[in-house]
Design a protein around this motif. Sequence first.
Motif, PDB file in Angstrom:
ATOM      1  N   GLU A 159       7.896  39.807   4.198  1.00 54.20           N
ATOM      2  CA  GLU A 159       8.794  40.027   3.064  1.00 54.20           C
ATOM      3  C   GLU A 159       9.697  41.235   3.291  1.00 54.20           C
ATOM      4  N   ALA A 160       9.135  42.324   3.779  1.00 51.97           N
ATOM      5  CA  ALA A 160       9.917  43.542   4.010  1.00 51.97           C
ATOM      6  C   ALA A 160      10.997  43.335   5.071  1.00 51.97           C
ATOM      7  N   ALA A 161      10.713  42.468   6.053  1.00 54.46           N
ATOM      8  CA  ALA A 161      11.669  42.236   7.139  1.00 54.46           C
ATOM      9  C   ALA A 161      12.601  41.057   6.855  1.00 54.46           C
ATOM     10  N   GLY A 162      12.326  40.303   5.800  1.00 54.01           N
ATOM     11  CA  GLY A 162      13.179  39.166   5.456  1.00 54.01           C
ATOM     12  C   GLY A 162      12.943  37.942   6.329  1.00 54.01           C
ATOM     13  N   VAL A 163      11.716  37.748   6.782  1.00 51.88           N
ATOM     14  CA  VAL A 163      11.355  36.565   7.573  1.00 51.88           C
ATOM     15  C   VAL A 163      10.156  35.900   6.900  1.00 51.88           C
ATOM     16  N   ASN A 164       9.819  34.700   7.365  1.00 49.61           N
ATOM     17  CA  ASN A 164       8.610  34.088   6.818  1.00 49.61           C
ATOM     18  C   ASN A 164       7.415  34.402   7.724  1.00 49.61           C
ATOM     19  N   VAL A 165       6.239  34.137   7.222  1.00 50.25           N
ATOM     20  CA  VAL A 165       5.015  34.489   7.951  1.00 50.25           C
ATOM     21  C   VAL A 165       4.922  33.710   9.261  1.00 50.25           C
ATOM     22  N   GLN A 166       5.395  32.456   9.277  1.00 47.82           N
ATOM     23  CA  GLN A 166       5.362  31.671  10.507  1.00 47.82           C
ATOM     24  C   GLN A 166       6.225  32.313  11.587  1.00 47.82           C
ATOM     25  N   THR A 167       7.360  32.862  11.200  1.00 43.63           N
ATOM     26  CA  THR A 167       8.235  33.560  12.150  1.00 43.63           C
ATOM     27  C   THR A 167       7.521  34.790  12.703  1.00 43.63           C
ATOM     28  N   LEU A 168       6.889  35.510  11.833  1.00 44.44           N
ATOM     29  CA  LEU A 168       6.127  36.697  12.234  1.00 44.44           C
ATOM     30  C   LEU A 168       5.076  36.329  13.285  1.00 44.44           C
ATOM     31  N   ARG A 169       4.336  35.290  13.035  1.00 43.02           N
ATOM     32  CA  ARG A 169       3.278  34.877  13.974  1.00 43.02           C
ATOM     33  C   ARG A 169       3.871  34.335  15.267  1.00 43.02           C
ATOM     34  N   TYR A 170       4.985  33.640  15.160  1.00 43.46           N
ATOM     35  CA  TYR A 170       5.648  33.127  16.361  1.00 43.46           C
ATOM     36  C   TYR A 170       6.085  34.279  17.261  1.00 43.46           C
ATOM     37  N   TYR A 171       6.689  35.296  16.683  1.00 40.49           N
ATOM     38  CA  TYR A 171       7.114  36.466  17.464  1.00 40.49           C
ATOM     39  C   TYR A 171       5.913  37.168  18.090  1.00 40.49           C
ATOM     40  N   GLU A 172       4.808  37.175  17.369  1.00 40.00           N
ATOM     41  CA  GLU A 172       3.595  37.772  17.907  1.00 40.00           C
ATOM     42  C   GLU A 172       3.108  36.970  19.117  1.00 40.00           C
ATOM     43  N   ARG A 173       3.101  35.634  18.994  1.00 36.74           N
ATOM     44  CA  ARG A 173       2.671  34.786  20.124  1.00 36.74           C
ATOM     45  C   ARG A 173       3.597  34.942  21.324  1.00 36.74           C
ATOM     46  N   ARG A 174       4.883  35.132  21.082  1.00 38.28           N
ATOM     47  CA  ARG A 174       5.857  35.301  22.162  1.00 38.28           C
ATOM     48  C   ARG A 174       5.795  36.684  22.791  1.00 38.28           C
ATOM     49  N   GLY A 175       5.056  37.592  22.187  1.00 36.61           N
ATOM     50  CA  GLY A 175       4.937  38.946  22.720  1.00 36.61           C
ATOM     51  C   GLY A 175       6.046  39.878  22.275  1.00 36.61           C
TER      52      GLY A 175
ATOM     53  N   LEU B  75       6.276  41.030  19.261  1.00 39.74           N
ATOM     54  CA  LEU B  75       5.627  41.912  18.304  1.00 39.74           C
ATOM     55  C   LEU B  75       4.200  42.135  18.794  1.00 39.74           C
ATOM     56  N   ALA B  76       3.779  43.379  18.807  1.00 39.68           N
ATOM     57  CA  ALA B  76       2.432  43.703  19.287  1.00 39.68           C
ATOM     58  C   ALA B  76       1.378  43.042  18.411  1.00 39.68           C
ATOM     59  N   GLU B  77       0.291  42.654  19.040  1.00 42.93           N
ATOM     60  CA  GLU B  77      -0.808  42.067  18.284  1.00 42.93           C
ATOM     61  C   GLU B  77      -1.351  43.124  17.332  1.00 42.93           C
TER      62      GLU B  77
ATOM     63  N   LEU C  39      -3.383  43.383  10.241  1.00 41.43           N
ATOM     64  CA  LEU C  39      -2.878  44.606   9.623  1.00 41.43           C
ATOM     65  C   LEU C  39      -1.844  45.227  10.562  1.00 41.43           C
ATOM     66  N   TYR C  40      -0.598  45.236  10.115  1.00 42.98           N
ATOM     67  CA  TYR C  40       0.515  45.725  10.927  1.00 42.98           C
ATOM     68  C   TYR C  40       0.897  47.134  10.506  1.00 42.98           C
ATOM     69  N   GLY C  41       1.414  47.884  11.455  1.00 40.20           N
ATOM     70  CA  GLY C  41       1.967  49.196  11.153  1.00 40.20           C
ATOM     71  C   GLY C  41       3.390  49.055  10.630  1.00 40.20           C
ATOM     72  N   GLU C  42       3.913  50.133  10.057  1.00 43.86           N
ATOM     73  CA  GLU C  42       5.288  50.122   9.528  1.00 43.86           C
ATOM     74  C   GLU C  42       6.309  49.770  10.608  1.00 43.86           C
ATOM     75  N   ASP C  43       5.994  50.091  11.862  1.00 44.71           N
ATOM     76  CA  ASP C  43       6.933  49.816  12.951  1.00 44.71           C
ATOM     77  C   ASP C  43       7.168  48.321  13.140  1.00 44.71           C
ATOM     78  N   ALA C  44       6.250  47.487  12.686  1.00 43.32           N
ATOM     79  CA  ALA C  44       6.419  46.036  12.811  1.00 43.32           C
ATOM     80  C   ALA C  44       7.635  45.565  12.021  1.00 43.32           C
ATOM     81  N   VAL C  45       7.857  46.146  10.862  1.00 41.46           N
ATOM     82  CA  VAL C  45       9.026  45.791  10.049  1.00 41.46           C
ATOM     83  C   VAL C  45      10.302  46.145  10.811  1.00 41.46           C
ATOM     84  N   THR C  46      10.315  47.328  11.414  1.00 44.21           N
ATOM     85  CA  THR C  46      11.485  47.754  12.191  1.00 44.21           C
ATOM     86  C   THR C  46      11.732  46.815  13.359  1.00 44.21           C
ATOM     87  N   VAL C  47      10.679  46.457  14.082  1.00 42.61           N
ATOM     88  CA  VAL C  47      10.821  45.557  15.232  1.00 42.61           C
ATOM     89  C   VAL C  47      11.374  44.206  14.775  1.00 42.61           C
ATOM     90  N   LEU C  48      10.849  43.679  13.676  1.00 42.03           N
ATOM     91  CA  LEU C  48      11.346  42.401  13.165  1.00 42.03           C
ATOM     92  C   LEU C  48      12.826  42.487  12.782  1.00 42.03           C
TER      93      LEU C  48
END
Length: 148
Positions: free
Chosen positions: A12-28, A30-32, A42-51
């Motif tokens: 929500e903070a990054a303006g994407v859906n959860v599936q996008t978040l997980r896809y980026y994580e699988r692609r590497g 976004l850090a696991e 549980l993500y750190g605040e930096d995850a929003v910036t990366v997204l």
Amino acid sequence: MSAGLRSGQVAEAAGVNVQTLRYYERRGLLAEPERSNGGHRLYGEDAVTVLRVIKAAQRLGFTLEEVAELLEAGRHRHGRPVAGLQDRAAAKLAEVDARIADLTTIRTALAAALEAGCDDLTVCASSTCCPIPFTGLAEENRHVGPCC
């Protein structure tokens, strides 16, 4: 374990859906994330910036593979400027300029076809006055007469 943001909060903070978040994580991209005792991500605040960076780079025309390369280079920069960002941005700008030129040519042909009253592709393909570029393909079928 430190408190972090759950998937829905980050998305929500990054303006994407959860599936996008997980896809980026699988692609590497976004850090696991860490996991809560209950198994929740549980993500750190930096995850929003990366997204946000990923989405901004995509809007600028970078592919996810290119974004991954830029992020990886940034992770290893240790306070130095990211090598290659200027070159990659210049190359992307050249691609954009080429696409704009192509789209301008297409727009000009379509506007001319509308102005000429083209209404039938088969008739236009054999007409000498049709502005659509495919007229050269129908040389043997050309006829002289009213345009389209």
